[in-house]
Design an enzyme around this catalytic site. Structure first.
Site, PDB file in Angstrom:
ATOM      1  N   ASN A   7       0.860  -1.181   0.000  1.00  0.00           N
ATOM      2  CA  ASN A   7       0.000   0.000   0.000  1.00  0.00           C
ATOM      3  C   ASN A   7       0.900   1.235   0.000  1.00  0.00           C
ATOM      4  OD1 ASN A   7      -1.897   2.006   0.369  1.00  0.00           O
ATOM      5  ND2 ASN A   7      -2.302   1.502   2.512  1.00  0.00           N
ATOM      6  N   LYS A   9       0.030   4.277  -0.239  1.00  0.00           N
ATOM      7  CA  LYS A   9      -0.616   5.460   0.347  1.00  0.00           C
ATOM      8  C   LYS A   9      -0.406   6.658  -0.589  1.00  0.00           C
ATOM      9  CE  LYS A   9      -0.130   3.378   4.868  1.00  0.00           C
ATOM     10  NZ  LYS A   9       0.054   3.574   6.332  1.00  0.00           N
ATOM     11  N   HIS A  85      -9.508   1.023   4.896  1.00  0.00           N
ATOM     12  CA  HIS A  85      -8.208   1.115   5.555  1.00  0.00           C
ATOM     13  C   HIS A  85      -8.339   1.970   6.818  1.00  0.00           C
ATOM     14  CE1 HIS A  85      -4.030   2.374   6.281  1.00  0.00           C
ATOM     15  NE2 HIS A  85      -3.691   1.256   5.647  1.00  0.00           N
ATOM     16  N   GLU A  87      -6.765   4.373   7.931  1.00  0.00           N
ATOM     17  CA  GLU A  87      -6.651   5.815   7.734  1.00  0.00           C
ATOM     18  C   GLU A  87      -7.926   6.386   7.123  1.00  0.00           C
ATOM     19  OE1 GLU A  87      -3.047   5.716   5.510  1.00  0.00           O
ATOM     20  OE2 GLU A  87      -1.852   5.292   7.301  1.00  0.00           O
ATOM     21  N   GLU A 154      -5.863  -5.167  10.475  1.00  0.00           N
ATOM     22  CA  GLU A 154      -4.955  -4.083  10.844  1.00  0.00           C
ATOM     23  C   GLU A 154      -5.241  -3.655  12.280  1.00  0.00           C
ATOM     24  OE1 GLU A 154      -4.461  -1.179   7.075  1.00  0.00           O
ATOM     25  OE2 GLU A 154      -6.367  -1.011   8.136  1.00  0.00           O
ATOM     26  N   GLY A 160       1.570   2.882  11.474  1.00  0.00           N
ATOM     27  CA  GLY A 160       2.414   4.065  11.463  1.00  0.00           C
ATOM     28  C   GLY A 160       3.119   4.349  12.771  1.00  0.00           C
ATOM     29  N   SER A 196       3.150  -2.395  10.440  1.00  0.00           N
ATOM     30  CA  SER A 196       4.585  -2.429  10.736  1.00  0.00           C
ATOM     31  C   SER A 196       5.265  -3.694  10.233  1.00  0.00           C
ATOM     32  CB  SER A 196       4.820  -2.257  12.248  1.00  0.00           C
ATOM     33  OG  SER A 196       4.253  -1.047  12.709  1.00  0.00           O
TER      34      SER A 196
END
Length: 234
Positions: A7, A9, A85, A87, A154, A160, A196
């Site tokens: 991904n 992003k 996702h 985010e 996730e 992040g 991660s």
């Protein structure tokens, strides 16, 4: 065989994608590799590496300025699309209902949605991890999948942050997801782990039961970081 999805992003360029595709051309792997890139890169020739988008509209067409439909993604060369996702859920307020609608649109257009579920730190600390994961799976998957979905777990608190759950935590989450999918008649659906992931821990993570692959963020941007993840398992 494992499913390795990158991904990107809001990063990268057409030149960077071409460089990645060239680097991946001759690696020795039987794993499925997908790169989910910004919309502007979907038409790039990638030498057999599948491309995916990072979001999709729930609408087929119309006066929705700035949105991109599933049919447009398909037309541009995408085979996959990430929906829900962490985010998107955090910054755009997407709910399980939103994600289900987007996944349904993707499936109707012939795309395979990578449906993301996972808990926040507050939910983890409140002991709600398993409930959030199960509801995420049950409520984010459309009624008719045509056998074309991928799930990505996730832990949102780790995205992040450089944090990784323990192997036991990952195993518990993936076992629950696998059992939930089985109860929904969706046994055998690939379940990825994402948070991660890097070359140093990819093999260990993918050795955990019910982990069918990984969804990789920052480590998918450069060949020197991404290739060790792909080749860490056969």
């Amino acid at each position: 065989m494992k499913f390795i999805a990158g991904n990107w992003k809001m990063n990268g360029s057409i030149a960077a994608l071409r460089n990645m595709a060239a680097a991946l051309r001759d690696i020795d792997t039987q794993n499925k590799v997908v790169l989910c890139v910004p919309y502007t890169m979907l038409g790039v020739e990638t030498n057999g590496v599948s491309l995916g988008a990072q979001d999709v509209s729930a609408h087929d067409h119309g006066a929705y300025t700035g949105e991109v439909s599933a049919n447009m993604l398909k037309d541009a060369g995408a085979e996959y699309v990430i929906v829900g996702h962490s985010e998107r859920r955090q910054y755009h307020g997407e709910t399980n209902d939103t994600v289900r609608a987007k996944a349904a649109a993707a499936i109707a257009a012939g795309l395979t949605p990578i449906i993301c579920v996972g808990e926040t730190m507050d939910e983890k600390q409140a002991g709600k991890t398993m409930a959030i994961i199960e509801s995420g799976v049950r409520e984010s998957i459309p009624g008719d999948t045509n056998g074309k979905i991928v799930i990505a777990y996730e832990p949102r608190w780790a995205i992040g942050a450089g944090l990784t759950p323990t192997s036991t935590e990952i195993a518990e989450a993936h076992t629950l997801i696998a059992k939930t999918l089985e109860s929904m008649g969706l046994g055998g659906t690939p379940v990825l782990y994402g948070a991660s992931v890097k070359g140093g821990n990819a093999a260990e993570i993918m050795s955990i039961p019910h982990v069918d692959g990984v969804l990789v963020g920052g480590a998918s941007l450069k060949p020197d970081d991404f290739i060790p993840i792909i080749t860490s398992v056969k």
